[in-house]
Write an enzyme that holds these catalytic residues in place. Structure first.
Site, PDB file in Angstrom:
ATOM      1  CG  ASN A 113      68.119  50.006  20.046  1.00 46.61           C
ATOM      2  OD1 ASN A 113      67.633  50.204  21.164  1.00 46.61           O
ATOM      3  ND2 ASN A 113      68.928  50.872  19.460  1.00 46.61           N
ATOM      4  CB  CYS A 160      64.333  62.125  23.932  1.00 44.76           C
ATOM      5  SG  CYS A 160      65.186  61.903  22.390  1.00 44.76           S
ATOM      6  NE  ARG A 202      64.394  59.413  19.076  1.00 48.83           N
ATOM      7  CZ  ARG A 202      64.887  58.504  19.902  1.00 48.83           C
ATOM      8  NH1 ARG A 202      65.386  58.852  21.056  1.00 48.83           N
ATOM      9  NH2 ARG A 202      64.835  57.224  19.573  1.00 48.83           N
ATOM     10  CG  ASP A 239      72.101  54.254  18.040  1.00 52.04           C
ATOM     11  OD1 ASP A 239      71.335  53.279  18.051  1.00 52.04           O
ATOM     12  OD2 ASP A 239      71.696  55.435  18.007  1.00 52.04           O
ATOM     13  NE  ARG A 299      66.613  55.246  28.656  1.00 53.13           N
ATOM     14  CZ  ARG A 299      65.760  55.968  27.956  1.00 53.13           C
ATOM     15  NH1 ARG A 299      65.751  57.275  28.058  1.00 53.13           N
ATOM     16  NH2 ARG A 299      64.901  55.391  27.135  1.00 53.13           N
TER      17      ARG A 299
HETATM   18  C1  EPZ Z   1      65.754  53.742  16.846  1.00 50.59           C
HETATM   19  O1  EPZ Z   1      65.065  54.887  17.298  1.00 50.59           O
HETATM   20  C2  EPZ Z   1      66.707  53.352  17.965  1.00 50.59           C
HETATM   21  N1  EPZ Z   1      65.932  53.007  19.169  1.00 50.59           N
HETATM   22  C3  EPZ Z   1      67.671  54.506  18.250  1.00 50.59           C
HETATM   23  O2  EPZ Z   1      68.583  54.067  19.240  1.00 50.59           O
HETATM   24  C4  EPZ Z   1      68.444  54.812  16.967  1.00 50.59           C
HETATM   25  O3  EPZ Z   1      69.294  55.913  17.193  1.00 50.59           O
HETATM   26  C5  EPZ Z   1      67.459  55.135  15.843  1.00 50.59           C
HETATM   27  O4  EPZ Z   1      66.525  54.037  15.678  1.00 50.59           O
HETATM   28  C6  EPZ Z   1      68.164  55.357  14.515  1.00 50.59           C
HETATM   29  O5  EPZ Z   1      68.911  54.229  14.183  1.00 50.59           O
HETATM   30  C7  EPZ Z   1      65.323  51.798  19.221  1.00 50.59           C
HETATM   31  O6  EPZ Z   1      65.408  50.982  18.308  1.00 50.59           O
HETATM   32  C8  EPZ Z   1      64.553  51.495  20.474  1.00 50.59           C
HETATM   33  P1  EPZ Z   1      63.848  56.438  13.872  1.00 50.59           P
HETATM   34  P2  EPZ Z   1      63.760  55.400  16.484  1.00 50.59           P
HETATM   35  O7  EPZ Z   1      62.364  56.302  13.937  1.00 50.59           O
HETATM   36  O8  EPZ Z   1      63.086  54.254  15.857  1.00 50.59           O
HETATM   37  C9  EPZ Z   1      62.412  60.715  12.393  1.00 50.59           C
HETATM   38  C10 EPZ Z   1      69.880  54.258  21.164  1.00 50.59           C
HETATM   39  O9  EPZ Z   1      70.828  55.001  21.402  1.00 50.59           O
HETATM   40  N2  EPZ Z   1      61.045  60.171  12.532  1.00 50.59           N
HETATM   41  O10 EPZ Z   1      64.621  55.504  12.980  1.00 50.59           O
HETATM   42  O11 EPZ Z   1      63.005  56.272  17.410  1.00 50.59           O
HETATM   43  C11 EPZ Z   1      63.126  60.809  13.744  1.00 50.59           C
HETATM   44  O12 EPZ Z   1      62.811  62.034  14.376  1.00 50.59           O
HETATM   45  C12 EPZ Z   1      68.634  54.787  20.489  1.00 50.59           C
HETATM   46  O13 EPZ Z   1      69.836  53.016  21.413  1.00 50.59           O
HETATM   47  C13 EPZ Z   1      59.944  60.993  12.223  1.00 50.59           C
HETATM   48  O14 EPZ Z   1      60.109  62.149  11.865  1.00 50.59           O
HETATM   49  O15 EPZ Z   1      64.437  56.286  15.348  1.00 50.59           O
HETATM   50  C14 EPZ Z   1      64.586  60.724  13.361  1.00 50.59           C
HETATM   51  O16 EPZ Z   1      65.041  62.008  12.963  1.00 50.59           O
HETATM   52  C15 EPZ Z   1      68.707  56.293  20.334  1.00 50.59           C
HETATM   53  N3  EPZ Z   1      58.687  60.490  12.351  1.00 50.59           N
HETATM   54  C16 EPZ Z   1      64.568  59.798  12.132  1.00 50.59           C
HETATM   55  O17 EPZ Z   1      63.207  59.800  11.648  1.00 50.59           O
HETATM   56  C17 EPZ Z   1      58.446  59.197  12.758  1.00 50.59           C
HETATM   57  O18 EPZ Z   1      57.259  58.786  12.840  1.00 50.59           O
HETATM   58  C18 EPZ Z   1      64.965  58.352  12.447  1.00 50.59           C
HETATM   59  O19 EPZ Z   1      64.198  57.977  13.563  1.00 50.59           O
HETATM   60  C19 EPZ Z   1      59.576  58.367  13.063  1.00 50.59           C
HETATM   61  C20 EPZ Z   1      60.853  58.878  12.934  1.00 50.59           C
END
Ligand code: EPZ
Length: 416
Positions: A23, A116, A121, A304, A396
């Site tokens: 990440n 997903c 997300r 995570d 992955r």
């Molecule tokens: C990052 O995902 C990580 N992936 C995820 O790791 C990790 O679980 C997550 O952050 C939380 O720490 C990468 O860094 C590539 P978020 P991300 O945007 O950025 C909502 C793994 O297992 N949201 O922080 O996609 C979203 O739905 C993966 O390695 C919106 O609603 O997560 C979630 O409920 C899985 N609108 C919350 O915010 C948006 O525009 C946090 O999501 C963006 C997010």
């Protein structure tokens, strides 16, 4: 479809070398779009998601050369400003090309990521932030069409803390005109690692590591050399494995200052942890004690790590309560763990686990990356044989997990 065959009951002993963080590597690779200079990266993990990201970047015209964990990028000849659906649908992090392409070239066409397994997300915060920086954004036919003559610095307050949202806006702001303030910014160590790389490329960023990032835009960014931070989630996953099976392992090439919340919970379980600047030793000689927790943004307990700790709670002494506050559907591993004899019930976003003496091996199915890791941990603690199917999810985000675990005594083989 590959499977993992696990025979449980083996204690772990020996050393495991931790790989670079998935990440951190994914946004850092996208930073290659921001400059015509060379980006020389070290400690880039061998993961399916990294290969997917490199494929996506190469089809824009970005040059990639790879030698083991060393990857060198050059963005001087980028001529295709888009990320097509067939690549984006396999990896949500593809959205991270949007900010850089827009900032450097003034336009981008990026497929909307599908949902997903762990939740819908959406990327509405990425879009809201880029519009605040002056981009015109149109959604049509499953694609994001973005244009901006020149991005203009602005103050952005995201509705919630978003890791890749922060990363996308941070990269875009480095080349915008004037000052950008990102309030409510994510503080994950992977965001900090990206920010440190951007500064090495000539970006001007204040507040790194805090929830308020202040960026002064610059004309252009130059190349840099950078070593990707160690993967704290891979490290935490192996620490959960030894908590579940018992044993004595030393993790090398890791850090102990970016995983405090998880290390505290492992100590609460009864794991004896000793740490150094780049190593963590974990000793476990008794049955783990059940621990309750709720996931929150960094520096709180990482979402995570939720599935992996739940696997240990399944065989711990006592009852525990696990609340998932980040994703709306991140309990897909529960019904699979129950197939191994675990006693877990779910009410809303909270799972209640009653520790049992012994799990019994059975065929189970992986549904998402961290759920797969929790099934491997449970299989290693179970009596008899466990077959984990659909382990492409595991590949992955983990570099040859079964090889690393076999080297410290686990009985795990990959079946093609
Ligand atoms: C990052 O995902 C990580 N992936 C995820 O790791 C990790 O679980 C997550 O952050 C939380 O720490 C990468 O860094 C590539 P978020 P991300 O945007 O950025 C909502 C793994 O297992 N949201 O922080 O996609 C979203 O739905 C993966 O390695 C919106 O609603 O997560 C979630 O409920 C899985 N609108 C919350 O915010 C948006 O525009 C946090 O999501 C963006 C997010």
């Amino acid at each position: 479809m590959d499977k993992l065959k696990i025979v449980g009951g083996k204690r772990l002993a020996g050393e495991i070398t931790i790989s670079g963080a998935k990440n951190a590597a994914l946004p850092i690779l996208c930073a290659g779009l921001l400059t015509s200079g060379d980006l020389a990266l070290a400690n880039v993990p061998h993961l399916h998601d990294v290969r997917t990201m490199l494929k996506l970047l190469q089809q824009t015209g970005l040059k990639v050369s790879q030698d083991g964990e060393q990857v060198t990028l050059n963005g001087a000849a980028i001529d295709k400003l888009e990320a097509p659906y067939e690549l984006v649908k396999t990896m949500r992090a593809s959205i991270l090309v949007l900010g850089p392409l827009l900032a450097r070239f003034g336009e981008a066409k990026v497929s909307l990521p599908g949902g997903c397994a762990i939740g819908s997300r959406p990327v509405d915060q990425h879009i809201k932030g880029l519009e605040a920086l002056g981009a015109e954004i149109r959604l049509e036919g499953g694609y994001i069409y973005a244009r901006a003559k020149k991005l203009k610095g602005a103050r952005v307050v995201t509705d919630m803390i978003t890791v890749t949202g922060t990363e996308n806006l941070l990269m875009a702001a480095t080349l915008a005109d004037g000052e950008t303030v990102l309030e409510n910014a994510a503080r994950e160590p992977e965001v900090t690692d990206l920010a440190n790389l951007l500064v090495a490329m000539g970006a001007r960023i204040e507040g790194i590591g805090t929830d308020r990032l202040v960026i002064q835009g610059v004309e252009a960014l130059h190349g840099a050399r950078h070593e990707v931070i160690s993967d704290r989630i891979e490290a935490g996953t192996f620490l959960c494995a030894v908590a579940a099976t018992g044993g004595d392992i030393v993790l090398k090439n890791t850090r102990s200052d970016i995983l405090d919340a998880a290390l505290d919970k492992l100590r609460e379980m009864g794991v004896i942890l000793t740490t150094g600047p780049d190593w963590i030793r974990a000793q476990m000689a008794s049955r783990p004690k059940a621990v309750s927790f709720r996931t929150t943004e960094y520096p709180g307990f990482p979402t995570d790590m939720q599935a992996q700790f739940m696997a240990v709670n399944c065989i711990a002494s006592g009852a525990s309560k696990v609340t998932e506050t980040i994703f709306e559907n991140r309990f897909m591993h529960v019904q699979e763990l129950n197939r191994l004899g675990a006693r877990i019930t779910i009410e809303g976003n909270t799972a209640f686990i009653e520790g049992v003496e012994q799990l019994v091996g059975a065929p189970v199915m992986a549904t998402d990356l961290r759920a797969s890791a929790s099934l491997v941990i449970a299989g290693m603690a179970a009596r008899g044989e466990t077959l984990v199917d659909r382990i492409y999810h595991l590949d992955r985000g983990y570099d040859q997990m079964e090889v690393k675990l076999s080297q410290v005594g686990a009985d795990i083989v990959r079946i093609k």
